[in-house]
Design a protein around this motif. Structure first.
Motif, PDB file in Angstrom:
ATOM      1  N   ILE A 104       0.831  -1.204   0.000  1.00 21.91           N
ATOM      2  CA  ILE A 104       0.000   0.000   0.000  1.00 21.91           C
ATOM      3  C   ILE A 104       0.867   1.256   0.000  1.00 21.91           C
ATOM      4  CG2 ILE A 104      -0.302   0.327   2.499  1.00 21.91           C
ATOM      5  CD1 ILE A 104      -3.128   0.525  -0.063  1.00 21.91           C
ATOM      6  N   GLU A 108       0.704   3.915  -3.143  1.00 21.70           N
ATOM      7  CA  GLU A 108      -0.035   5.129  -2.802  1.00 21.70           C
ATOM      8  C   GLU A 108       0.858   6.285  -2.361  1.00 21.70           C
ATOM      9  OE1 GLU A 108      -3.227   5.927  -3.180  1.00 21.70           O
ATOM     10  OE2 GLU A 108      -3.551   3.995  -4.152  1.00 21.70           O
ATOM     11  N   ASP A 109       1.994   5.996  -1.727  1.00 21.95           N
ATOM     12  CA  ASP A 109       2.808   7.089  -1.182  1.00 21.95           C
ATOM     13  C   ASP A 109       4.147   6.504  -0.738  1.00 21.95           C
ATOM     14  OD1 ASP A 109       3.830   9.352  -0.004  1.00 21.95           O
ATOM     15  OD2 ASP A 109       2.244   9.564   1.509  1.00 21.95           O
ATOM     16  N   ILE A 143      -0.655   9.726   1.796  1.00 20.07           N
ATOM     17  CA  ILE A 143      -1.525   8.833   2.572  1.00 20.07           C
ATOM     18  C   ILE A 143      -2.208   9.604   3.688  1.00 20.07           C
ATOM     19  CG2 ILE A 143      -1.391   6.996   4.313  1.00 20.07           C
ATOM     20  CD1 ILE A 143       0.326   5.403   2.377  1.00 20.07           C
ATOM     21  N   GLN A 146      -5.027  11.524   2.133  1.00 24.08           N
ATOM     22  CA  GLN A 146      -6.111  10.601   1.785  1.00 24.08           C
ATOM     23  C   GLN A 146      -6.880  10.164   3.027  1.00 24.08           C
ATOM     24  OE1 GLN A 146      -5.224   7.385  -1.070  1.00 24.08           O
ATOM     25  NE2 GLN A 146      -3.205   8.338  -1.357  1.00 24.08           N
ATOM     26  N   TYR A 196      -5.604   4.619   8.114  1.00 27.15           N
ATOM     27  CA  TYR A 196      -5.810   4.586   6.660  1.00 27.15           C
ATOM     28  C   TYR A 196      -6.242   3.188   6.208  1.00 27.15           C
ATOM     29  CZ  TYR A 196      -4.590   4.756   1.656  1.00 27.15           C
ATOM     30  OH  TYR A 196      -4.611   4.680   0.288  1.00 27.15           O
ATOM     31  N   ALA A 200     -10.115   2.727   4.703  1.00 26.55           N
ATOM     32  CA  ALA A 200     -10.193   2.645   3.234  1.00 26.55           C
ATOM     33  C   ALA A 200     -11.264   1.662   2.775  1.00 26.55           C
ATOM     34  CB  ALA A 200      -8.830   2.239   2.668  1.00 26.55           C
ATOM     35  N   ALA A 233      -4.059  -3.624  -2.400  1.00 28.09           N
ATOM     36  CA  ALA A 233      -3.445  -2.299  -2.474  1.00 28.09           C
ATOM     37  C   ALA A 233      -3.869  -1.569  -3.741  1.00 28.09           C
ATOM     38  CB  ALA A 233      -1.922  -2.428  -2.425  1.00 28.09           C
ATOM     39  N   VAL A 236      -7.655   0.448  -3.754  1.00 30.73           N
ATOM     40  CA  VAL A 236      -7.960   1.693  -3.050  1.00 30.73           C
ATOM     41  C   VAL A 236      -8.163   2.853  -4.017  1.00 30.73           C
ATOM     42  CG1 VAL A 236      -7.107   3.355  -1.362  1.00 30.73           C
ATOM     43  CG2 VAL A 236      -6.783   0.911  -0.976  1.00 30.73           C
ATOM     44  N   LYS A 237      -7.402   2.884  -5.096  1.00 33.59           N
ATOM     45  CA  LYS A 237      -7.505   3.992  -6.046  1.00 33.59           C
ATOM     46  C   LYS A 237      -8.893   4.080  -6.664  1.00 33.59           C
ATOM     47  CE  LYS A 237      -5.489   5.807 -10.326  1.00 33.59           C
ATOM     48  NZ  LYS A 237      -4.484   5.597 -11.386  1.00 33.59           N
TER      49      LYS A 237
END
Length: 785
Positions: A104, A108-109, A143, A146, A196, A200, A233, A236-237
């Motif tokens: 993740i 994501e980051d 993150i 988000q 997070y 999510a 992972a 999530v987008k």
């Protein structure tokens, strides 16, 4: 124009926001053609305005607890139902596999643990792209940002709040950044990542990594491998667009993007990424049950929910309490025994089919605690009419199930019997009980004086006539016996006892009537089981309840429920009632005749309503009470007779409690008895008991019925009249006999049965060589059985 001192912003305060402005400049459209407009050119009024707008935001994010799934357990800690608005189970970061954490962060980051609230490089890169696409704000969020956005969306209560949390504006990004900065100052990176992963959405109804792991792969988050972690992972987008249950190819492509990114960052080797990319998704999708309709015990579950919704200690309003149940992550421990529940379900299904024009229900209660052990009914939960489904729970009181219940018939005689024994009327007290008697209704005493209807009530037995005492009159359920006994007890005491024993009576005008002893109010199986549990527990009444303990999501006790018990009747009274009702299950009793007796000591009472609309058998051992009820219901939901229809595949010519409701009771209790101890009932001990006062019957033979009635009333006695016709007896008729006879003892305030001349036994005709036997036999009669 220089602002007044009260509105002037001090230089240090303005400068304190310049760092924020430097970070948000890109978000304010200060990036054009790939080149940043110098920050100095945006200072002055612009700086003051931005600083003011940032100042107006709260200094920190109020992150409330996340909605979580509530679990309902049986008495042995097996899950029987789950309730939720969002399918989420919070877990700590150490309960998430390190592979999932790495996946993740990588996608994501990847610099999450190196930068602050904002990844300036990522944001600038995203903003340059966004400016080339009409300035729509997307991508580039850390993150932390988000997590802030997800929190604001999750906590939004109104449409306006939800719109503000999701709109594509720079104002929203500024707001999120301010909160993100505060979060980074107040919490560790691990705390942020943990929240997070729990907040999510991973698609297909799964919120949080634990629910997602269980839903897609049937594993816990701590056991996620690389293939599984990369898939989650990637969701999530765009959890809807990449949902693997709807779009497996898209999901696989997105998973491979995650794997490639992990390899690019040296989190995994390119060889390992390539190996996993050759594999399928590996889904093992688990359906997540939600609500009582998916429960292994739906009607008990619904009772639990409705019962807790009325517990004001769990929330100020019913809405608050329901929200707690649906999102509080509670662990609700209940009283149900799934062994008993299975036996109840099987027996109900075997004796009443869903499509029958009848409803069958069973309720089981433990004496001495009031704990509800099982609830079962013949119609399944749901809204499909073709499958005869319903959301009406007929097994519980109206306030918990929205169903009115059934007429209880002669099961209410037990309350009159209890009142009689409590008033000192001995078991041996006898009453002559013909097939039919007339009693003016104002002969009965209510709590407020005589019943206000002078019209006669004509009471019938179902079979035979005779002289009965409290034991035989109860075992054979003789209606005319109980109508006369009720004259002695009055209506107030039986009514009060029934209410105290858990029968929901709230309309004395329509319920405290002469017909009370034959069942004057609709009741549920649970009410009857709870009431009769008072007898089984030797006079100790315990309120019925379905929940023992509620814990929160972290295992902390929210509330504990303990038995609420009170000694309502004396032990000797309860013991005597148990002894009388044991006779129903012994040779000569209705229950024994229909094979309802158990291998363990048991007692029971039958009930059948007028017109055979509903039938009952309430039977029990010292350890468990089970109430069995079957009622006729036509397709429009209105009461109808059980006679002449098929119920459970069996044709019913005439329905009775013993032969119709009794077998459903035996079908369950015959299985359950293996788990019950061979405990016996306690014999009654009446030593030292004060007996009901007696008086002498005055002589009224030869008087008119009107005169005899006046004499008896002056002696404080009530009057019942033998009448085997449908025509009311004239008050001018002559009384030819009384029971008890003149000079005999009778209960003070009790009744005397008068036989008018038109009802006197006829002398047999004289014939040579003998004649037929005359008169009515003294054999046992009975009420509905």
């Amino acid at each position: 124009m220089v602002p007044p001192p009260s509105e002037r912003r001090s230089a240090p305060k303005v400068l304190s926001h310049l760092g924020v402005m430097a970070l948000v400049a890109a978000l304010m459209g200060l990036v054009a053609a790939g080149l940043a407009i110098p920050l100095a050119g945006a200072l002055g009024v612009g700086a003051q305005q931005v600083a003011k707008s940032v100042d107006n935001l709260p200094a920190e994010l109020q992150a409330s607890a996340l909605p979580q799934k509530t679990f309902i357990y049986d008495s042995h800690d097996n899950v029987i139902a789950t309730l939720y608005d969002e399918n989420r189970i919070n877990v700590s970061l150490d309960q998430v596999s390190r592979t999932m954490v790495k996946a993740i962060v990588a996608i994501e980051d990847y610099r999450f643990y190196q930068h602050g609230a904002l990844d300036l490089k990522g944001t600038l890169r995203a903003m340059i792209t966004n400016q080339a696409n009409n300035g729509v704000v997307q991508g580039g969020s850390s993150i932390t940002q988000q997590m802030v956005k997800m929190t604001l969306v999750n906590q939004a209560k109104t449409k306006k709040e939800r719109a503000a949390a999701t709109d594509d504006t720079y104002a929203r990004k500024i707001r999120e950044l301010r909160y993100a900065i505060a979060v980074e100052q107040q919490h560790s990176k691990d705390w942020i990542l943990e929240r997070y992963l729990n907040i999510a959405y991973f698609g297909d109804g799964a919120y949080g990594v634990q629910a997602a792991a269980q839903h897609y792969f049937n594993v816990n988050a701590k056991d996620l491998d690389l293939r599984q972690s990369a898939l989650l992972a990637g969701l999530v987008k765009n959890p809807t667009g990449y949902d693997p249950t709807d779009y497996p190819e898209r999901a696989r492509e997105r998973r491979d993007v995650v794997l490639d990114r992990m390899a690019q960052l040296n989190v995994i080797s390119p060889q390992r990424a390539a190996k996993v990319e050759k594999q399928g998704l590996g889904l093992d999708v688990q359906r997540s049950d939600n609500g009582c309709i998916d429960s292994t015990a739906p009607w008990f579950c619904e009772y639990v929910v409705r019962w807790l919704e009325q517990d004001k200690s769990l929330g100020k309003t019913a809405k608050d309490r329901r929200q707690l149940l649906l999102s509080g992550g509670l662990k609700i421990h209940t009283t149900i025994d799934l062994r008993y529940q299975k036996a109840a379900d099987n027996s109900v299904a075997a004796h009443v089919h869903p499509g029958d024009q009848a409803i069958g229900g069973l309720a089981m209660v433990e004496p001495g605690t009031g704990q509800v052990r099982a609830l079962a009914q013949s119609r399944p939960m749901g809204r499909e009419k073709a499958r005869h489904e319903t959301f009406l729970n007929y097994t519980v009181p109206y306030r918990y199930g929205d169903a009115r219940g059934f007429q209880p018939g002669s099961t209410f005689k037990a309350f009159v019997l209890a009142s009689a024994l409590e008033q000192g009327i001995p078991l041996s007290y006898a009453l002559k009980s013909p097939n039919q008697v007339d009693i003016n209704q104002n002969e009965w005493q209510t709590c407020k004086g005589p019943y206000d209807n002078p019209a006669p009530w004509q009471i019938h037995n179902s079979t035979g006539e005779g002289t009965f005492d409290l034991t035989t009159g109860t075992r054979e359920s003789v209606n005319t016996f109980y109508a006369q006994l009720e004259l002695a007890t009055g209506l107030c005491e039986p009514y009060r006892l029934a209410r105290q024993m858990g029968i929901h009576l709230d309309s004395p005008k329509s319920e405290m009537t002469p017909s009370f002893t034959l069942g004057a109010a609709d009741v549920s199986p649970l009410e009857m089981a709870g009431a009769y549990a008072t007898f089984a527990a030797r006079g100790m009444h315990c309120e019925t309840y379905p929940v023992t303990v509620i814990d929160d999501a972290d295992g902390n006790q929210v509330k504990k429920y303990s038995p609420k018990c009170k000694q309502l009747i004396s032990e000797s009274t309860a013991d005597a009632i148990n002894g009388v009702l044991r006779g129903v299950q012994e040779p000569g009793g209705f229950g024994y005749s229909y094979g309802l007796n158990l291998d363990k000591p048991s007692a029971g009472k039958t009930g059948t309503t007028t017109g055979n609309m509903a039938v009952w058998f309430v039977g029990y051992t010292p350890e468990l009470v089970t109430a069995s009820g079957i009622a006729g219901v036509n397709p429009a939901g209105q009461p109808r007779t059980l006679n002449g229809q098929y119920v459970g595949g069996t044709y019913i010519d005439e329905a009775f409690g013993s032969k119709t409701a009794g077998p459903m009771w035996k079908g369950a209790m015959g299985v359950i008895q293996q788990w019950l101890a061979a405990k016996n009932f306690t014999p009654p001990n009446f030593s030292g008991r004060k007996l009901h006062p007696m008086t002498t019957v005055p002589s009224v033979t030869g008087m008119s019925l009107a005169s005899a009635t006046a004499v008896l009333h002056s002696a404080g006695l009530k009057v019942a009249v033998v009448n085997n016709s449908t025509i009311p007896i004239s008050t001018s008729e002559t009384v030819v006999s009384s029971f008890p006879t003149a000079g005999s003892s009778v209960l003070a305030g009790g009744s005397v049965l008068l036989t008018p001349s038109s009802q006197a036994p006829k002398a047999p005709p004289k014939h040579g060589g003998g004649g037929n036997g005359g008169g009515h036999g003294g054999g046992h009669g009975g009420g509905r059985h």
